[in-house]
Design a protein around this motif. Structure first.
Motif, PDB file in Angstrom:
ATOM      1  N   PHE A 214      51.194  16.085  71.335  1.00  0.00           N
ATOM      2  CA  PHE A 214      51.451  16.203  69.900  1.00  0.00           C
ATOM      3  C   PHE A 214      52.944  16.336  69.622  1.00  0.00           C
ATOM      4  O   PHE A 214      53.459  15.772  68.651  1.00  0.00           O
ATOM      5  N   ARG A 215      53.655  17.060  70.471  1.00  0.00           N
ATOM      6  CA  ARG A 215      55.087  17.249  70.240  1.00  0.00           C
ATOM      7  C   ARG A 215      55.832  15.908  70.216  1.00  0.00           C
ATOM      8  O   ARG A 215      56.877  15.785  69.575  1.00  0.00           O
TER       9      ARG A 215
ATOM     10  N   ALA B  70      55.092  14.507  66.583  1.00  0.00           N
ATOM     11  CA  ALA B  70      55.102  15.452  65.465  1.00  0.00           C
ATOM     12  C   ALA B  70      56.039  15.019  64.341  1.00  0.00           C
ATOM     13  O   ALA B  70      55.666  15.022  63.160  1.00  0.00           O
TER      14      ALA B  70
ATOM     15  N   TRP C 267      54.842  13.898  60.626  1.00  0.00           N
ATOM     16  CA  TRP C 267      55.292  14.672  59.458  1.00  0.00           C
ATOM     17  C   TRP C 267      55.993  13.763  58.457  1.00  0.00           C
ATOM     18  O   TRP C 267      55.733  13.829  57.257  1.00  0.00           O
TER      19      TRP C 267
ATOM     20  N   LEU D 253      46.015  20.553  61.912  1.00  0.00           N
ATOM     21  CA  LEU D 253      47.364  20.002  61.775  1.00  0.00           C
ATOM     22  C   LEU D 253      48.401  21.108  61.669  1.00  0.00           C
ATOM     23  O   LEU D 253      49.458  21.056  62.322  1.00  0.00           O
TER      24      LEU D 253
ATOM     25  N   GLU E 107      49.007  22.692  65.037  1.00  0.00           N
ATOM     26  CA  GLU E 107      49.816  21.837  65.912  1.00  0.00           C
ATOM     27  C   GLU E 107      51.283  21.843  65.485  1.00  0.00           C
ATOM     28  O   GLU E 107      52.190  21.940  66.323  1.00  0.00           O
ATOM     29  N   PHE E 108      51.528  21.740  64.179  1.00  0.00           N
ATOM     30  CA  PHE E 108      52.920  21.746  63.709  1.00  0.00           C
ATOM     31  C   PHE E 108      53.571  23.109  63.932  1.00  0.00           C
ATOM     32  O   PHE E 108      54.772  23.189  64.227  1.00  0.00           O
TER      33      PHE E 108
ATOM     34  N   PHE F 292      54.596  23.246  67.516  1.00  0.00           N
ATOM     35  CA  PHE F 292      55.792  22.414  67.707  1.00  0.00           C
ATOM     36  C   PHE F 292      57.036  23.133  67.182  1.00  0.00           C
ATOM     37  O   PHE F 292      58.090  23.120  67.825  1.00  0.00           O
TER      38      PHE F 292
END
Length: 238
Positions: free
Chosen positions: A70-71, A74, A78, A98, A101-102, A105
């Protein structure tokens, strides 16, 4: 107005207990017209995907072992979402994942975290459907059946496929289908959407009662069981 129809697939139901996103799919609409642009990634969740979840969406660890984490996506995701209205079926589920995950990050980057809804609008089609059709089933499959949307190719859940289907459902829920933006010469507001009149007979418009087959009933029961497991709630009407 720019809208992004979004769906995710995950390793489970609870991001606060370590469940992660394994797929994100989005399609873009501008002024209620599909633009043909989409955003889609399979994602390595950096953890095992349980067999019972693989049975729902078909994404196992082998399929995503070489996918980005995900990183890695990201910032791109976004940027793709920022400023749009997000159209999501059961928005609390996807937004919870979401944001988790953000936030992860942001912590890795040692930066302050803002929730995604601070830069996006969010429209929950599950709530819209419940308000419009109280007492009726409002799963994505049920809404496809209600509005005559072909989802026969949906044998498993998939983020991009489900977002494409949801775009059609959303447009029907909120006033009707509109065309893809393909060229500026296309006539605005035109539609070739067929009206399903199969439930009407030829003798005065009386409704015909159609009983489901045993196979259809079995498929329905299997879907209800899966939906209950994914939502963690009793989804059967008393």
């Amino acid at each position: 107005m720019r809208q992004v129809v979004l769906d995710t697939e995950t390793t489970g139901l609870n991001p606060t207990k370590g469940d992660r996103i394994v797929e994100v799919g989005c399609v873009e609409m501008v002024d209620r017209k599909l633009t043909g642009r989409h955003f889609h990634y399979y994602i390595n969740p950096e953890r095992d995907i349980p067999d019972e979840v693989v049975a729902v969406h078909g994404i196992d660890n082998d399929k995503v072992k070489d996918s980005p984490k995900f990183r890695d996506i990201a910032v791109e995701l976004w940027t793709w979402l920022e400023g749009a209205e997000l159209v999501i079926h059961n928005a609390a589920f996807d937004m919870g994942f979401l944001n988790a995950e953000f936030e992860r990050f942001a912590q890795e980057q040692r930066e302050p975290f803002e929730k995604l809804e601070t830069v996006c609008g969010v429209l929950d089609t599950l709530k819209v459907a419940r308000d419009k059709h109280p007492g009726s089933k409002v799963s994505l499959d049920a809404l496809c059946k209600r509005y005559g949307i072909d989802n026969s190719h949906r044998t498993l859940h998939g983020a991009l496929l489900d977002s494409e289907i949801l775009a059609d459902v959303y447009l029907m829920l909120t006033g009707g289908q509109t065309a893809l933006i393909l060229d500026d010469s296309s006539e605005s507001g035109s539609s070739d959407q067929a009206v399903d009149v199969s439930a009407l007979d030829d003798s005065g418009g009386h409704l015909i009662t159609v009983q489901p087959s045993s196979a259809e009933l079995a498929a329905h029961e299997a879907f209800i069981d899966m939906l209950a497991e994914k939502s963690g709630k009793d989804v059967r009407w008393p």
